[in-house]
Design a protein around this motif. Structure first.
Motif, mmCIF file in Angstrom:
data_model
loop_
_atom_site.group_PDB
_atom_site.id
_atom_site.type_symbol
_atom_site.label_atom_id
_atom_site.label_comp_id
_atom_site.label_asym_id
_atom_site.label_seq_id
_atom_site.Cartn_x
_atom_site.Cartn_y
_atom_site.Cartn_z
ATOM 1 N N LEU A 1 -4.995 -0.523 -7.470
ATOM 2 C CA LEU A 1 -3.925 -1.448 -7.066
ATOM 3 C C LEU A 1 -4.254 -2.830 -7.611
ATOM 4 O O LEU A 1 -5.336 -3.359 -7.303
ATOM 5 C CB LEU A 1 -3.811 -1.532 -5.534
ATOM 6 C CG LEU A 1 -2.737 -2.503 -5.023
ATOM 7 C CD1 LEU A 1 -1.376 -1.796 -4.975
ATOM 8 C CD2 LEU A 1 -3.058 -3.063 -3.647
ATOM 9 N N LYS B 1 -2.176 -4.666 5.974
ATOM 10 C CA LYS B 1 -3.208 -3.928 6.715
ATOM 11 C C LYS B 1 -3.101 -4.224 8.208
ATOM 12 O O LYS B 1 -3.238 -3.326 9.046
ATOM 13 C CB LYS B 1 -4.603 -4.319 6.207
ATOM 14 C CG LYS B 1 -4.981 -3.675 4.878
ATOM 15 C CD LYS B 1 -6.381 -4.097 4.457
ATOM 16 C CE LYS B 1 -6.836 -3.410 3.190
ATOM 17 N NZ LYS B 1 -8.165 -3.919 2.726
ATOM 18 N N GLY C 1 0.786 -1.244 0.000
ATOM 19 C CA GLY C 1 0.000 0.000 0.000
ATOM 20 C C GLY C 1 0.813 1.286 0.000
ATOM 21 O O GLY C 1 0.245 2.383 -0.116
ATOM 22 N N ILE D 1 0.394 3.470 -3.186
ATOM 23 C CA ILE D 1 -0.960 4.062 -3.207
ATOM 24 C C ILE D 1 -1.006 5.256 -2.259
ATOM 25 O O ILE D 1 -1.565 6.320 -2.584
ATOM 26 C CB ILE D 1 -2.022 3.010 -2.822
ATOM 27 C CG1 ILE D 1 -2.137 1.933 -3.906
ATOM 28 C CG2 ILE D 1 -3.370 3.665 -2.513
ATOM 29 C CD1 ILE D 1 -2.797 2.360 -5.201
ATOM 30 N N ARG D 2 -0.406 5.135 -1.085
ATOM 31 C CA ARG D 2 -0.415 6.239 -0.110
ATOM 32 C C ARG D 2 0.211 7.488 -0.719
ATOM 33 O O ARG D 2 -0.357 8.599 -0.621
ATOM 34 C CB ARG D 2 0.384 5.826 1.139
ATOM 35 C CG ARG D 2 0.461 6.878 2.239
ATOM 36 C CD ARG D 2 1.548 6.523 3.246
ATOM 37 N NE ARG D 2 2.876 6.609 2.631
ATOM 38 C CZ ARG D 2 3.947 5.931 3.075
ATOM 39 N NH1 ARG D 2 3.855 5.125 4.123
ATOM 40 N NH2 ARG D 2 5.106 6.057 2.457
ATOM 41 N N CYS E 1 -9.189 4.746 -3.814
ATOM 42 C CA CYS E 1 -8.378 3.555 -4.128
ATOM 43 C C CYS E 1 -9.288 2.380 -4.452
ATOM 44 O O CYS E 1 -10.248 2.118 -3.747
ATOM 45 C CB CYS E 1 -7.486 3.197 -2.933
ATOM 46 S SG CYS E 1 -6.575 1.658 -3.182
ATOM 47 N N LEU F 1 -5.024 2.301 1.506
ATOM 48 C CA LEU F 1 -5.806 1.306 0.744
ATOM 49 C C LEU F 1 -7.298 1.442 1.061
ATOM 50 O O LEU F 1 -8.144 1.024 0.268
ATOM 51 C CB LEU F 1 -5.321 -0.108 1.059
ATOM 52 C CG LEU F 1 -3.895 -0.456 0.578
ATOM 53 C CD1 LEU F 1 -3.501 -1.862 1.051
ATOM 54 C CD2 LEU F 1 -3.786 -0.341 -0.939
ATOM 55 N N SER G 1 0.073 0.926 4.826
ATOM 56 C CA SER G 1 -1.083 0.404 4.054
ATOM 57 C C SER G 1 -2.365 1.205 4.227
ATOM 58 O O SER G 1 -3.353 0.937 3.536
ATOM 59 C CB SER G 1 -1.362 -1.036 4.515
ATOM 60 O OG SER G 1 -1.725 -1.008 5.902
ATOM 61 N N ILE H 1 -1.778 -8.059 1.006
ATOM 62 C CA ILE H 1 -2.611 -6.902 1.374
ATOM 63 C C ILE H 1 -3.107 -7.058 2.806
ATOM 64 O O ILE H 1 -2.992 -6.146 3.635
ATOM 65 C CB ILE H 1 -3.800 -6.768 0.397
ATOM 66 C CG1 ILE H 1 -3.295 -6.555 -1.034
ATOM 67 C CG2 ILE H 1 -4.738 -5.635 0.830
ATOM 68 C CD1 ILE H 1 -4.355 -6.684 -2.107
ATOM 69 N N VAL I 1 -8.925 -1.700 -5.064
ATOM 70 C CA VAL I 1 -8.004 -2.843 -4.978
ATOM 71 C C VAL I 1 -8.541 -3.991 -5.823
ATOM 72 O O VAL I 1 -9.701 -4.383 -5.685
ATOM 73 C CB VAL I 1 -7.834 -3.293 -3.514
ATOM 74 C CG1 VAL I 1 -6.965 -4.550 -3.437
ATOM 75 C CG2 VAL I 1 -7.208 -2.163 -2.677
#
Ligand code: SAM
Length: 293
Positions: A104, A116, A87, A90-91, A131, A126, A123, A112, A133
């Motif tokens: 993602l 998390k 993640g 993505i952040r 976002c 996410l 993460s 994942i 996934v």
């Protein structure tokens, strides 16, 4: 009793981390997954015994693999990360106010889930509503996504197992087709000290798919040799003229963006010639792999 985790980086090179504890160890459908808490670098995710990310230095990698292509693009709205199950990419992507959607595509749902649970600082994005996934093979995803993304990032494991196909000319051609007409692509492309031949091959393959192809570097202590490369492919915009950065970052700056493309001579030889000159320094016999703690 001391507990240590060792990453075997080549047949003749390993890196060890003293552990506080092992938080998770499992065999997923794709790889051996471990999350450990290390004394020097905090919590760390390893896949097949290779360090993927650590709390202490993840910001370097995640800022450089995202902000360099994103600030190269004039106004990125839709981004794709292939791999990147922790993640972190993505952040960083979602820090860009122009981004409306960050997709993602990670092949292993267990990465994942573990990120998390044990790596919330990496993460957390996410869960952002922008976002999306998708648990899927990134190779398959780019074949069907025509002209969809402004920026695509390949945040993959080393070229072993399911990631082998993420380093091929066919994949790079499909990435080009999945990008908009002025899209930008960036991939992590291993260590110039240990993977020179791979870097030269990847330069050639991305160069065959994109009119602008540039290699850039960053210092990442927990990755093999501590010097890591990224390769950017662009359909129109030159990464040497980035938009100015107004974001809150810890490593990336606009000056560093341009500086990262200033290469040491032995790395330039890989980028410019598109093939290794002579016998590369410390050529790894095979991609890294080893035993967790
Ligand atoms: N920063 C790390 C590095 O440079 O090695 C990569 C981190 S991220 C955890 C790598 C991810 O790529 C893994 O979670 C792995 O499951 C994923 N991956 C490997 N091959 C893939 C594929 N074909 N499609 C989608 N994800 C893939």
């Amino acid at each position: 009793m001391e507990l240590w985790c060792t990453e075997k980086q080549t047949e003749n090179l390993s890196l060890s981390f003293r552990l506080k504890e092992t938080l998770r160890r499992e065999k997923t459908a794709y790889q051996d997954l471990a999350v450990v808490d290390t004394l020097p670098y905090g919590r760390m995710l390893l896949l097949d015994g290779c360090v993927m990310t650590s709390e202490a230095d993840e910001f370097v990698y995640h800022e450089m693999i995202t902000h360099v292509p994103l600030f190269t693009h004039p106004c990125p709205r839709r981004a794709l990360v292939i791999g990147g199950g922790d993640g972190g990419a993505i952040r960083e992507i979602l820090k860009h106010p122009s981004v409306e959607e960050a997709v993602l595509v990670e092949i292993d749902a267990r990465v994942i889930e573990a990120s998390k649970q044990f790596l919330p600082a990496i993460s957390s994005a996410l869960a952002d509503p922008r976002c999306r996934v998708v648990v899927e093979d990134g190779i398959k995803h780019v074949k069907t996504a025509r002209g969809r993304y402004d920026v695509i990032i390949s945040d993959s494991t080393d070229p072993i197992g399911p990631a082998v196909g993420l380093f091929t000319e066919e994949f790079y051609r499909n990435v080009r087709e999945a990008l908009t007409e002025d899209g930008v692509f960036a991939a992590q492309t291993e260590s110039p000290f240990l993977h020179a031949r791979l870097i030269a091959d990847v330069q050639r393959r991305i160069g065959a798919a994109f009119p602008i192809t540039r290699l850039y570097l960053a210092a990442i202590p927990t990755y093999p040799s501590g010097l890591w490369s990224f390769t950017l492919g662009s359909k129109r915009h030159d990464p040497l003229q980035p938009r100015p950065c107004e974001l809150e970052t810890r490593y990336y700056t606009s000056a560093l963006h341009r500086g990262a493309f200033q290469l040491p001579r032995f790395v330039e030889a890989l980028a410019v010639a598109g093939e290794a000159n002579g016998r590369p320094v410390g050529e790894a016999e095979a991609p890294r792999g080893g035993s967790g703690g």
